[in-house]
Design a protein around this motif. Structure first.
Motif, mmCIF file in Angstrom:
data_model
loop_
_atom_site.group_PDB
_atom_site.id
_atom_site.type_symbol
_atom_site.label_atom_id
_atom_site.label_comp_id
_atom_site.label_asym_id
_atom_site.label_seq_id
_atom_site.Cartn_x
_atom_site.Cartn_y
_atom_site.Cartn_z
ATOM 1 N N VAL A 184 7.554 10.403 -1.754
ATOM 2 C CA VAL A 184 8.425 9.219 -1.760
ATOM 3 C C VAL A 184 9.117 9.043 -0.411
ATOM 4 N N VAL A 185 9.650 10.144 0.138
ATOM 5 C CA VAL A 185 10.353 10.072 1.429
ATOM 6 C C VAL A 185 9.407 9.610 2.524
ATOM 7 N N PHE A 186 8.194 10.187 2.564
ATOM 8 C CA PHE A 186 7.230 9.794 3.583
ATOM 9 C C PHE A 186 6.859 8.322 3.441
ATOM 10 N N GLY A 187 6.616 7.865 2.216
ATOM 11 C CA GLY A 187 6.244 6.469 1.998
ATOM 12 C C GLY A 187 7.328 5.502 2.435
ATOM 13 N N SER A 224 0.826 -1.210 0.000
ATOM 14 C CA SER A 224 0.000 0.000 0.000
ATOM 15 C C SER A 224 0.860 1.260 0.000
ATOM 16 N N SER A 225 1.921 1.261 0.799
ATOM 17 C CA SER A 225 2.784 2.451 0.839
ATOM 18 C C SER A 225 3.472 2.678 -0.503
ATOM 19 N N CYS A 226 3.828 1.597 -1.192
ATOM 20 C CA CYS A 226 4.450 1.742 -2.521
ATOM 21 C C CYS A 226 3.459 2.299 -3.534
ATOM 22 N N LEU A 227 2.268 1.694 -3.603
ATOM 23 C CA LEU A 227 1.276 2.107 -4.595
ATOM 24 C C LEU A 227 0.673 3.468 -4.284
ATOM 25 N N LEU A 228 0.612 3.832 -3.007
ATOM 26 C CA LEU A 228 -0.025 5.081 -2.594
ATOM 27 C C LEU A 228 0.950 6.248 -2.567
ATOM 28 N N PHE A 229 2.187 6.013 -2.121
ATOM 29 C CA PHE A 229 3.139 7.098 -1.923
ATOM 30 C C PHE A 229 4.359 7.003 -2.837
ATOM 31 N N VAL A 230 5.044 5.867 -2.817
ATOM 32 C CA VAL A 230 6.367 5.759 -3.447
ATOM 33 C C VAL A 230 6.285 5.771 -4.965
ATOM 34 N N PHE A 231 5.491 4.871 -5.550
ATOM 35 C CA PHE A 231 5.443 4.763 -7.010
ATOM 36 C C PHE A 231 4.944 6.035 -7.691
ATOM 37 N N PRO A 232 3.827 6.651 -7.240
ATOM 38 C CA PRO A 232 3.396 7.880 -7.925
ATOM 39 C C PRO A 232 4.459 8.970 -7.913
ATOM 40 N N GLY A 233 5.162 9.116 -6.768
ATOM 41 C CA GLY A 233 6.205 10.134 -6.691
ATOM 42 C C GLY A 233 7.364 9.839 -7.617
ATOM 43 N N ILE A 234 7.841 8.600 -7.614
ATOM 44 C CA ILE A 234 8.970 8.229 -8.478
ATOM 45 C C ILE A 234 8.590 8.360 -9.950
ATOM 46 N N PHE A 235 7.411 7.893 -10.306
ATOM 47 C CA PHE A 235 6.987 7.955 -11.708
ATOM 48 C C PHE A 235 6.880 9.404 -12.178
#
Length: 441
Positions: free
Chosen positions: A419-422, A387-398
């Motif tokens: 990304v940092v928060f996720g 959830s943290s990847c799909l919600l925070f990390v991936f959108p930011g990196i993409f």
């Protein structure tokens, strides 16, 4: 008699929904030619209900436990934070969709990080949606209504399969509206039952032996806490992230929106998350004020302990059961698509591949439902990782990889902070959760 009446009621409802689901299914099978990859024409109201259905699943059952672990004020701050970040990450995904013309989370991952990005997103979607289904919720509710295991399995499989097989989900607006009504009814019952269960809690000797019945021994336990910090607090943010994740469904729903524009879809997301936030907060607050420190990780289990034969509790179990089953198709669509994209790439649509992948995914999640006993572990582990990847990390990196905006722009800085928060939240929560398992063992 109550259990038998509830069983008759749910079987009647199931037959009705089952028949309607197969009517839609046969309608899709009768269409000649290839299936279109982009369907349009769904109204804003239908998209709002579909997105709310994708958001509001079994996560609503774990938020009262999260409030009991963080306190009312602490929970409120975290819930506002997570819901706001969820809306912002949706804004980033919709921006990328408009810039690139890509309408798939997996394809965004491929464009940003090549094939490894596509595989990472696909695996995260599959694991997240398997955890999100959490069908042991429906199975436990069936069994608590005196259903046999075979009937529970057939009920879950038949209704889920009939609604999951069609290749598009625009027709699911009516099932999503039903699921929302069931969730609304659940929230109303939680509020009403606050005044029917006394505090200190009664000691109930008639409940099942696998529950530990602890009566509140002092009035101090009937005083709500504003801030709480303990090892159980590590489950709070992952549970909230798990509960607000709808990003795997946002782009497909965007594609099916009538006259799709970023502004219209952002309005759909704003409305859906706002209503979900309201129901989440009310149900969590009154669930916590009913049981205080004795809130179960799955809220309905607490009512089963202290009010096992209450008519309203039985009906709300039926409502949650049907809501979870009606949510299955929406969270099944992105998982099935991720599997097909990872294994078969961009091949032309095949009914054989479509049906086989549907059957395999439903079979896997039903087996896991029987094996995994505690919903809290699902919320904690899946929430802090997938959830943290799909919600925070991936959108930011993409966004940082694909967008042409300068690094000092508002959205680029926001993507970095996302990304940092996720990463910090995911690593910290997972570490504390594993540590709690070690200490408890």
């Amino acid at each position: 008699r109550l259990c038998n009446a509830a069983s008759d009621t749910i079987q009647s409802l199931t037959v009705c929904l089952y028949s309607c689901g197969f009517t839609c299914l046969f309608g899709f099978f009768s269409v000649q030619g290839s299936v279109q990859t982009r369907a349009t024409g769904a109204s804003i109201a239908s998209c709002v209900f579909n997105l709310m259905n994708a958001i509001m699943g079994s996560g609503i059952l774990g938020l009262a436990y999260a409030m009991a672990s963080t306190g009312i004020v602490g929970f409120s701050i975290l819930l506002v934070l997570v819901s706001s970040l969820a809306l912002y990450s949706i804004h980033l995904l919709l921006t990328l969709c408009d810039q690139t013309g890509i309408n798939s989370y997996e394809e965004l991952g491929e464009k940003a990080l090549k094939k490894p990005g596509k595989i990472l997103v696909g695996l995260a979607i599959v694991i997240q949606n398997i955890g999100n289904f959490k069908p042991q919720t429906s199975l436990s509710l069936c069994l608590s209504l005196s259903f046999s295991l075979s009937l529970s399995l057939s009920l879950s499989l038949s209704l889920s399969l009939s609604l999951s097989l069609p290749p598009t989900k625009g027709f699911l607006g009516w099932t999503s509206s039903l699921a929302f009504i069931f969730m609304l009814y659940f929230t109303v019952v939680v509020v009403v039952k606050k005044w029917s269960i006394p505090c200190p809690l009664p000691y109930n000797m008639t409940t099942l032996s696998n529950f530990t019945k602890v009566s509140n021994s002092t009035d101090s336990e009937c005083t709500p806490k504003l801030f709480i910090l303990s090892i159980k607090s590590a489950y709070a943010i992952p549970t909230m992230a798990f509960s607000f994740l709808c990003h795997t469904a946002i782009l497909p729903i965007y594609c099916e929106l009538e006259r799709p524009t970023k502004t219209r879809m952002q309005n759909v997301a704003n409305i859906s998350i706002s209503f979900s936030f309201l129901l989440y907060f009310i149900s969590a607050l009154f669930g916590y004020l009913t049981f205080y420190s004795h809130v179960q990780s799955e809220l309905l289990l607490g009512y089963g302990v202290y009010r096992p034969h209450d008519r309203m509790v039985i009906t709300v179990r039926v409502a949650i059961l049907l809501s979870v089953l009606l949510t299955v198709p929406l969270i099944h669509f992105p998982a099935r698509k991720a599997v097909i994209v990872m294994l078969f790439g961009g091949r032309r649509f095949s009914w054989l591949t479509h049906i086989v992948s549907t059957l395999i995914i439903l079979g896997v999640v039903l087996m896991l439902a029987i094996v995994v006993p505690d919903i809290r572990n699902v919320f904690g582990v899946v929430g802090s990782t997938m959830s943290s990847c799909l919600l925070f990390v991936f959108p930011g990196i993409f966004y940082l990889k694909i967008s042409s905006q300068p690094i000092k722009s508002f959205d680029s800085i926001g993507a970095i902070l996302l990304v940092v928060f996720g990463l910090i939240m995911g690593v910290t929560s997972l570490t504390v959760i594993i540590l709690s398992w070690v200490l408890s063992s």
